[in-house]
Design a protein around this motif. Structure first.
Motif, PDB file in Angstrom:
ATOM      1  N   TYR A  12       0.874  -1.155   0.206  1.00  0.00           N
ATOM      2  CA  TYR A  12       0.205  -0.104   0.127  1.00  0.00           C
ATOM      3  C   TYR A  12       0.808   1.312   0.135  1.00  0.00           C
ATOM      4  O   TYR A  12       1.990   1.184   0.370  1.00  0.00           O
ATOM      5  CB  TYR A  12      -0.785   0.059   1.296  1.00  0.00           C
ATOM      6  CG  TYR A  12      -1.904  -0.885   1.375  1.00  0.00           C
ATOM      7  CD1 TYR A  12      -1.894  -2.219   1.666  1.00  0.00           C
ATOM      8  CD2 TYR A  12      -3.329  -0.602   0.833  1.00  0.00           C
ATOM      9  CE1 TYR A  12      -2.998  -3.185   1.629  1.00  0.00           C
ATOM     10  CE2 TYR A  12      -4.408  -1.509   0.910  1.00  0.00           C
ATOM     11  CZ  TYR A  12      -4.187  -2.890   1.432  1.00  0.00           C
ATOM     12  OH  TYR A  12      -5.115  -3.819   1.286  1.00  0.00           O
ATOM     13  N   PHE A  25       3.604   0.730   2.637  1.00  0.00           N
ATOM     14  CA  PHE A  25       3.544  -0.501   3.785  1.00  0.00           C
ATOM     15  C   PHE A  25       3.355  -1.890   2.952  1.00  0.00           C
ATOM     16  O   PHE A  25       2.662  -1.801   2.051  1.00  0.00           O
ATOM     17  CB  PHE A  25       2.445  -0.131   4.620  1.00  0.00           C
ATOM     18  CG  PHE A  25       2.745   1.162   5.420  1.00  0.00           C
ATOM     19  CD1 PHE A  25       2.019   2.514   4.890  1.00  0.00           C
ATOM     20  CD2 PHE A  25       3.172   1.023   6.738  1.00  0.00           C
ATOM     21  CE1 PHE A  25       2.381   3.493   5.796  1.00  0.00           C
ATOM     22  CE2 PHE A  25       3.262   2.227   7.690  1.00  0.00           C
ATOM     23  CZ  PHE A  25       2.858   3.234   7.043  1.00  0.00           C
ATOM     24  N   PHE A  58       0.343  -5.025   9.281  1.00  0.00           N
ATOM     25  CA  PHE A  58       1.237  -4.072   8.532  1.00  0.00           C
ATOM     26  C   PHE A  58       2.428  -4.093   8.819  1.00  0.00           C
ATOM     27  O   PHE A  58       2.764  -4.173  10.324  1.00  0.00           O
ATOM     28  CB  PHE A  58       0.373  -2.716   8.650  1.00  0.00           C
ATOM     29  CG  PHE A  58      -0.568  -2.525   7.490  1.00  0.00           C
ATOM     30  CD1 PHE A  58      -2.073  -2.847   7.983  1.00  0.00           C
ATOM     31  CD2 PHE A  58      -0.478  -2.098   6.329  1.00  0.00           C
ATOM     32  CE1 PHE A  58      -2.874  -2.791   7.298  1.00  0.00           C
ATOM     33  CE2 PHE A  58      -1.661  -1.585   5.569  1.00  0.00           C
ATOM     34  CZ  PHE A  58      -2.730  -2.026   5.810  1.00  0.00           C
ATOM     35  N   GLY A  59       3.553  -3.531   8.091  1.00  0.00           N
ATOM     36  CA  GLY A  59       4.856  -3.400   8.746  1.00  0.00           C
ATOM     37  C   GLY A  59       4.886  -2.034   9.104  1.00  0.00           C
ATOM     38  O   GLY A  59       4.001  -1.162   9.260  1.00  0.00           O
ATOM     39  N   THR A  60       5.977  -1.231   9.350  1.00  0.00           N
ATOM     40  CA  THR A  60       6.166  -0.200   9.957  1.00  0.00           C
ATOM     41  C   THR A  60       6.467   0.839   8.816  1.00  0.00           C
ATOM     42  O   THR A  60       6.380   2.263   9.019  1.00  0.00           O
ATOM     43  CB  THR A  60       7.505  -0.229  10.737  1.00  0.00           C
ATOM     44  OG1 THR A  60       8.752  -0.881   9.903  1.00  0.00           O
ATOM     45  CG2 THR A  60       7.163  -0.946  11.791  1.00  0.00           C
ATOM     46  N   GLY A  79       3.731   7.910  12.513  1.00  0.00           N
ATOM     47  CA  GLY A  79       4.844   7.306  12.211  1.00  0.00           C
ATOM     48  C   GLY A  79       4.935   5.758  12.430  1.00  0.00           C
ATOM     49  O   GLY A  79       5.836   4.924  12.300  1.00  0.00           O
ATOM     50  N   GLN A  80       3.588   5.092  12.415  1.00  0.00           N
ATOM     51  CA  GLN A  80       3.461   3.694  12.686  1.00  0.00           C
ATOM     52  C   GLN A  80       2.815   3.052  11.449  1.00  0.00           C
ATOM     53  O   GLN A  80       2.139   3.864  10.872  1.00  0.00           O
ATOM     54  CB  GLN A  80       2.838   3.313  13.895  1.00  0.00           C
ATOM     55  CG  GLN A  80       3.759   3.759  15.202  1.00  0.00           C
ATOM     56  CD  GLN A  80       4.949   2.961  15.302  1.00  0.00           C
ATOM     57  OE1 GLN A  80       5.083   1.631  15.269  1.00  0.00           O
ATOM     58  NE2 GLN A  80       6.230   3.674  15.654  1.00  0.00           N
ATOM     59  N   GLY A  81       2.654   1.645  11.494  1.00  0.00           N
ATOM     60  CA  GLY A  81       2.060   1.180  10.406  1.00  0.00           C
ATOM     61  C   GLY A  81       0.448   1.071  11.077  1.00  0.00           C
ATOM     62  O   GLY A  81       0.240   0.924  12.099  1.00  0.00           O
ATOM     63  N   PRO A  82      -0.645   0.799  10.382  1.00  0.00           N
ATOM     64  CA  PRO A  82      -1.975   0.696  10.793  1.00  0.00           C
ATOM     65  C   PRO A  82      -1.874  -0.631  11.746  1.00  0.00           C
ATOM     66  O   PRO A  82      -1.372  -1.812  11.509  1.00  0.00           O
ATOM     67  CB  PRO A  82      -2.870   0.557   9.558  1.00  0.00           C
ATOM     68  CG  PRO A  82      -2.159   1.122   8.580  1.00  0.00           C
ATOM     69  CD  PRO A  82      -0.668   0.964   8.857  1.00  0.00           C
ATOM     70  N   GLN A  83      -2.869  -0.672  12.782  1.00  0.00           N
ATOM     71  CA  GLN A  83      -2.989  -2.018  13.701  1.00  0.00           C
ATOM     72  C   GLN A  83      -4.568  -2.154  13.547  1.00  0.00           C
ATOM     73  O   GLN A  83      -5.556  -1.279  13.643  1.00  0.00           O
ATOM     74  CB  GLN A  83      -2.564  -1.486  15.128  1.00  0.00           C
ATOM     75  CG  GLN A  83      -1.144  -1.317  15.291  1.00  0.00           C
ATOM     76  CD  GLN A  83      -0.493  -2.016  16.224  1.00  0.00           C
ATOM     77  OE1 GLN A  83      -0.886  -3.321  16.332  1.00  0.00           O
ATOM     78  NE2 GLN A  83       0.648  -1.678  16.800  1.00  0.00           N
TER      79      GLN A  83
END
Lengths: 113, 113
Positions: free
Chosen positions: A35, A88, A103-105, B40-44
């Motif tokens: 994405y 991502f 998801f990754g970082t 700054g993070q990926g979706p959770q």
């Protein structure tokens, strides 16, 4: 917690160059998706690669998947300033239920004119 | 064909308050998932709804609840807001199947003060 790790965390290139981003994950997957996200807005789906596929192309995008190494890469060829965004990877596992994406970082890509 | 729409786009709430976020899925999609993305993070993954039932849930407290309506639209409710709930909340819709692509809305930016 995040399953995936993207590498590098940030990438800065010139227009026309290629950009390669890598993703590693931890468990068995059904598929992996990439994405793009512009400036903290919604996610745009780029490409889905199934666990039995090794490579997939879509326009200037090329995705590879190595399930033995639990890793994937996204290559953007002939990059443009408009490609500047965060990218991502997201995995859909074989044992994590129906459609949950992990998801990754993310990799922050900056393409300079 | 409208994609996934979320409302509102931005929201500011006070600690301890309750909030409701809304999502209309892409036309023809029957499954809605909610994600929280901290800066700054990926979706959770928070949870997923299918046929008006919560089908899968991530590692979020009971303060997070949801609902899906007969027209497949969905709400995310968060009670007793904490400062740490400040994030971008993303809704994704898809149509059945483990291999279905998930389409995301533009998100709701929630700020808790």
């Amino acid at each position: 917690s995040q399953q995936g790790e993207e590498d590098p965390q940030a990438l800065s290139i010139q227009e026309g160059e290629n950009a390669t981003m890598n993703c590693s994950y931890k468990t068995s997957i059904n598929n992996l998706q990439w994405y793009r996200q512009n400036s903290g807005r919604g996610l745009v789906h780029l490409i889905l690669i199934r666990s039995n596929e090794r490579e997939k192309h879509s326009g200037r995008l090329r995705v590879t998947l190595d399930t033995s190494k639990k890793s994937s890469s996204l290559l953007i060829t002939a990059s443009r300033a408009a490609d500047t965004a965060s990218y991502f990877c997201a995995t859909r596992g074989t044992n994590t239920g129906f459609q949950k994406l992990v998801f990754g970082t993310g990799t922050r890509l900056l393409v300079s004119p | 064909d409208a994609g996934v729409t979320q409302s509102p786009t931005h929201l500011i709430k006070t600690r301890g308050q309750q909030v409701t976020l809304r999502c209309s899925p892409k036309s023809g999609h029957d499954t809605v998932s909610w994600y929280q993305q901290a800066l700054g993070q990926g979706p959770q993954f928070i949870f997923q709804y299918y046929e008006e039932e919560e089908r899968q849930r991530g590692n979020f407290p009971d303060r997070f609840s949801g609902h899906q309506f007969p027209n497949y639209s969905s709400e995310l409710n968060v009670n007793a807001l904490l400062l740490g709930d400040s994030a971008l909340y993303l809704c994704a819709s898809s149509l059945g199947g483990v291999e279905a692509e998930a389409f995301f809305g533009q998100g709701t930016r929630l700020t808790v003060v």
